[in-house]
Design a protein around this motif. Structure first.
Motif, PDB file in Angstrom:
ATOM      1  N   ILE A  46       0.845  -1.290   0.139  1.00  0.00           N
ATOM      2  CA  ILE A  46      -0.054  -0.006  -0.102  1.00  0.00           C
ATOM      3  C   ILE A  46       0.819   1.350  -0.029  1.00  0.00           C
ATOM      4  N   THR A  47       1.958   1.245   0.922  1.00  0.00           N
ATOM      5  CA  THR A  47       2.917   2.455   0.791  1.00  0.00           C
ATOM      6  C   THR A  47       3.380   2.560  -0.323  1.00  0.00           C
ATOM      7  N   LEU A  48       3.998   1.416  -1.050  1.00  0.00           N
ATOM      8  CA  LEU A  48       4.769   1.544  -2.461  1.00  0.00           C
ATOM      9  C   LEU A  48       3.963   2.162  -3.403  1.00  0.00           C
ATOM     10  N   VAL A  49       2.632   1.629  -3.658  1.00  0.00           N
ATOM     11  CA  VAL A  49       1.708   2.038  -4.731  1.00  0.00           C
ATOM     12  C   VAL A  49       1.224   3.529  -4.441  1.00  0.00           C
ATOM     13  N   SER A  50       0.812   3.866  -3.050  1.00  0.00           N
ATOM     14  CA  SER A  50       0.218   4.948  -3.102  1.00  0.00           C
ATOM     15  C   SER A  50       1.259   6.115  -3.163  1.00  0.00           C
ATOM     16  N   VAL A  51       2.567   6.005  -2.454  1.00  0.00           N
ATOM     17  CA  VAL A  51       3.488   6.792  -2.742  1.00  0.00           C
ATOM     18  C   VAL A  51       4.142   7.114  -4.279  1.00  0.00           C
ATOM     19  N   LEU A  52       4.022   6.247  -4.841  1.00  0.00           N
ATOM     20  CA  LEU A  52       4.245   5.974  -6.349  1.00  0.00           C
ATOM     21  C   LEU A  52       3.304   6.905  -7.109  1.00  0.00           C
ATOM     22  N   ILE A  53       2.009   6.443  -6.728  1.00  0.00           N
ATOM     23  CA  ILE A  53       0.904   7.263  -7.498  1.00  0.00           C
ATOM     24  C   ILE A  53       0.931   8.657  -7.250  1.00  0.00           C
TER      25      ILE A  53
ATOM     26  N   ALA B 108       9.701   0.383   1.599  1.00  0.00           N
ATOM     27  CA  ALA B 108       8.569  -0.361   1.101  1.00  0.00           C
ATOM     28  C   ALA B 108       9.196  -1.307   0.318  1.00  0.00           C
ATOM     29  N   VAL B 109      10.016  -1.350  -0.689  1.00  0.00           N
ATOM     30  CA  VAL B 109      10.537  -2.350  -1.624  1.00  0.00           C
ATOM     31  C   VAL B 109      11.453  -3.316  -0.798  1.00  0.00           C
ATOM     32  N   ALA B 110      12.223  -2.808   0.115  1.00  0.00           N
ATOM     33  CA  ALA B 110      13.004  -3.795   0.977  1.00  0.00           C
ATOM     34  C   ALA B 110      12.026  -4.735   1.784  1.00  0.00           C
ATOM     35  N   GLN B 111      11.053  -4.103   2.335  1.00  0.00           N
ATOM     36  CA  GLN B 111       9.900  -4.896   3.314  1.00  0.00           C
ATOM     37  C   GLN B 111       9.424  -6.079   2.344  1.00  0.00           C
ATOM     38  N   ILE B 112       9.067  -5.495   1.085  1.00  0.00           N
ATOM     39  CA  ILE B 112       8.210  -6.369   0.176  1.00  0.00           C
ATOM     40  C   ILE B 112       9.158  -7.624  -0.247  1.00  0.00           C
ATOM     41  N   VAL B 113      10.447  -7.540  -0.632  1.00  0.00           N
ATOM     42  CA  VAL B 113      11.535  -8.346  -1.025  1.00  0.00           C
ATOM     43  C   VAL B 113      11.779  -9.474   0.167  1.00  0.00           C
TER      44      VAL B 113
END
Lengths: 69, 142
Positions: free
Chosen positions: B10-17, B131-136
């Motif tokens: 959610i953080t990754l997508v919302s911040v990217l958008i 966010a990416v590090a957490q997802i990985v």
């Protein structure tokens, strides 16, 4: 990278009434995903968590986890 | 997928958008005379982006909570805490590096709101890194 610890959690779960990962997770206070990661050898639990898992199955630590180089 | 992994997505997508749109508007307009890069227009854009980010995160977090069993929404367990620690450590180092990098635009004469936007970009990049590090780490096991 594969961890040098093997575990028998999956077999022990089946031997204990086909316990699900979720049920084991609830018993030891962790998420199902963490139990799955431990079973798959992707995550090494803390000593406390390892003892909790062994306690759920009523066996010793060595019966659940083994060092495998 | 655990609730915390969903939160990272959610953080990754919302911040990217939201901030992707913000910086695209900001830097995209640099070629024209009607850009907001160093002016008050960027503050209006920023306010819109922040409001959109908050709204998107609230909505998506509610959806994530409703689609996660109650047992998965409890306190973070040891693996989740480890993932949080490691990802935040990485984000901190990225932010420190980018903070030093702020000397570059300052050297080329950027000031005021322009420098604030560069600093905000550094924070956004660090947040995305976390966010990416957490997802990985969630995908890999840890």
């Amino acid at each position: 990278m594969a961890l040098p610890i093997v575990n028998h959690i999956r077999r022990l779960r089946f031997e204990h009434g086909e316990m699900t990962q979720s049920a084991l997770a609830e018993r030891i206070g962790m998420t199902r995903q963490t139990v799955a990661a431990i079973e798959a050898g992707k995550y090494s639990p803390s000593l406390e968590a390892a003892f909790r898992i062994a306690h759920v199955f009523g066996v010793g630590l060595d019966d659940v986890f083994q060092w495998d180089e | 997928m655990s609730f915390r992994e969903k939160s990272a997505w959610i953080t990754l997508v919302s911040v990217l958008i939201c901030f992707g749109a913000y910086f695209a508007e900001l830097f995209g307009g640099l070629a024209s005379d009607q850009h907001h890069f160093g002016g008050l227009g960027s503050l209006h854009l920023l306010l819109l982006s922040v409001l959109a980010l908050v709204a998107l995160q609230v909505i998506l977090t509610i959806v994530a909570a409703l689609t996660t069993p109650k047992a998965g929404r409890g306190l973070a367990d040891e693996r989740e805490r480890l993932i949080q620690l490691r990802s935040q450590s990485l984000g901190y180092h990225v932010l420190m590096l980018l903070a030093v990098g702020l000397f570059a635009p300052a050297f080329f004469g950027h000031r005021g709101i322009e420098m604030a936007n560069f600093a905000l970009l550094a924070v956004v990049i660090a947040t995305l890194t976390v966010a990416v590090a957490q997802i990985v780490m969630f995908r890999r096991g840890v």
